[in-house]
Design an enzyme around this catalytic site. Sequence first.
Site, PDB file in Angstrom:
ATOM      1  N   ASP A  91       0.786  -1.272  -0.068  1.00 13.43           N
ATOM      2  CA  ASP A  91      -0.009   0.010  -0.006  1.00 13.43           C
ATOM      3  C   ASP A  91       0.843   1.239   0.084  1.00 13.43           C
ATOM      4  OD1 ASP A  91      -2.353  -1.492   0.068  1.00 13.43           O
ATOM      5  OD2 ASP A  91      -2.220  -1.426   2.296  1.00 13.43           O
ATOM      6  N   GLU A 111       2.436  -0.463   4.953  1.00 19.02           N
ATOM      7  CA  GLU A 111       1.190  -1.023   4.433  1.00 19.02           C
ATOM      8  C   GLU A 111       0.236  -0.522   5.655  1.00 19.02           C
ATOM      9  OE1 GLU A 111      -0.032  -4.216   1.737  1.00 19.02           O
ATOM     10  OE2 GLU A 111       1.232  -5.152   2.927  1.00 19.02           O
ATOM     11  N   LYS A 113      -3.850  -1.155   7.011  1.00 24.61           N
ATOM     12  CA  LYS A 113      -5.043  -2.126   6.824  1.00 24.61           C
ATOM     13  C   LYS A 113      -6.279  -1.681   7.850  1.00 24.61           C
ATOM     14  CE  LYS A 113      -3.150  -4.460   3.416  1.00 24.61           C
ATOM     15  NZ  LYS A 113      -3.595  -4.344   2.027  1.00 24.61           N
TER      16      LYS A 113
END
Length: 280
Positions: A91, A111, A113
């Site tokens: 990401d 990343e 989430k």
Amino acid sequence: MGKKNQSKRLTTQHKESQGVIGIFGEEAQLHDLEVSNISHLAIDVLKQEFPQLSFRYRQSISKKEINESLHKIDEELGQTLFVSDSKIKPDGGIIEVKDDSGFWRVILVSEAKHQGKDIENIKQGKLVGKSSNQDLMVAGNAIERAHKNIAEIANFMLSEAYFPYVLFLEGSNFLTQDVSVTRPDGRVVNLVHNSGALNRLDRLTAANYGMQINKNVCKNKIIANDDYSIMLQATSIYTQGDGKHWQEKEMLNIMLEIARTSLQMLGRDIFNQLTASKKE
């Protein structure tokens, strides 16, 4: 606002404010920044902090590169590839620094989430489930896809003594403490953090060998085992334990800490550039 425009706005704010803290005023807090935007800001900060070093950002690493990195370690590794253009795309992308030999070395992979909207749903008075009669939704498993990227970056960095992968978690599936939420009608709903139907943190702690979360574990851990040693590449996992959203400033500071740890571990490989700048 688009990702590129958002990144440019943050970089401009950073330069105008002459520091990291200055960009996180009221305006910045109104934007739900993606981790890729903060990565772009992180590289801008690093360029100012270490002007003698060359940094670059990229969105992905190809499986071909990963295989080549493995093959350099041992000829039996990195031989299998079925899709020639296969790649991984964390990401937040990848930040690298050029070493004294001209090679690019990874110093940060990030990343973020989000999984579990129970707190938001309860506050809005929204019921969920098949019959729309439940306060809580049974947690899903989408977060487990993060393991693939972690494993591939670990392969790519198998020869390094550090692992700069940071994973930011938020949402009701990643609570570390019980939370009470009040519905619009006044009823209080209790979210139990260690409920198997709700919590998904245990699905991810395999990526840091069950070590402490909310801690920088970038430096690889060496475990002695009889006549040989094992080097562990652990992901630095950070979560908002009470279900709140991450603040951009918090994420940036953690990312910079990971990146600086990486640079410290690469000290002897970027030594010439650092010392040349000091002599000047």
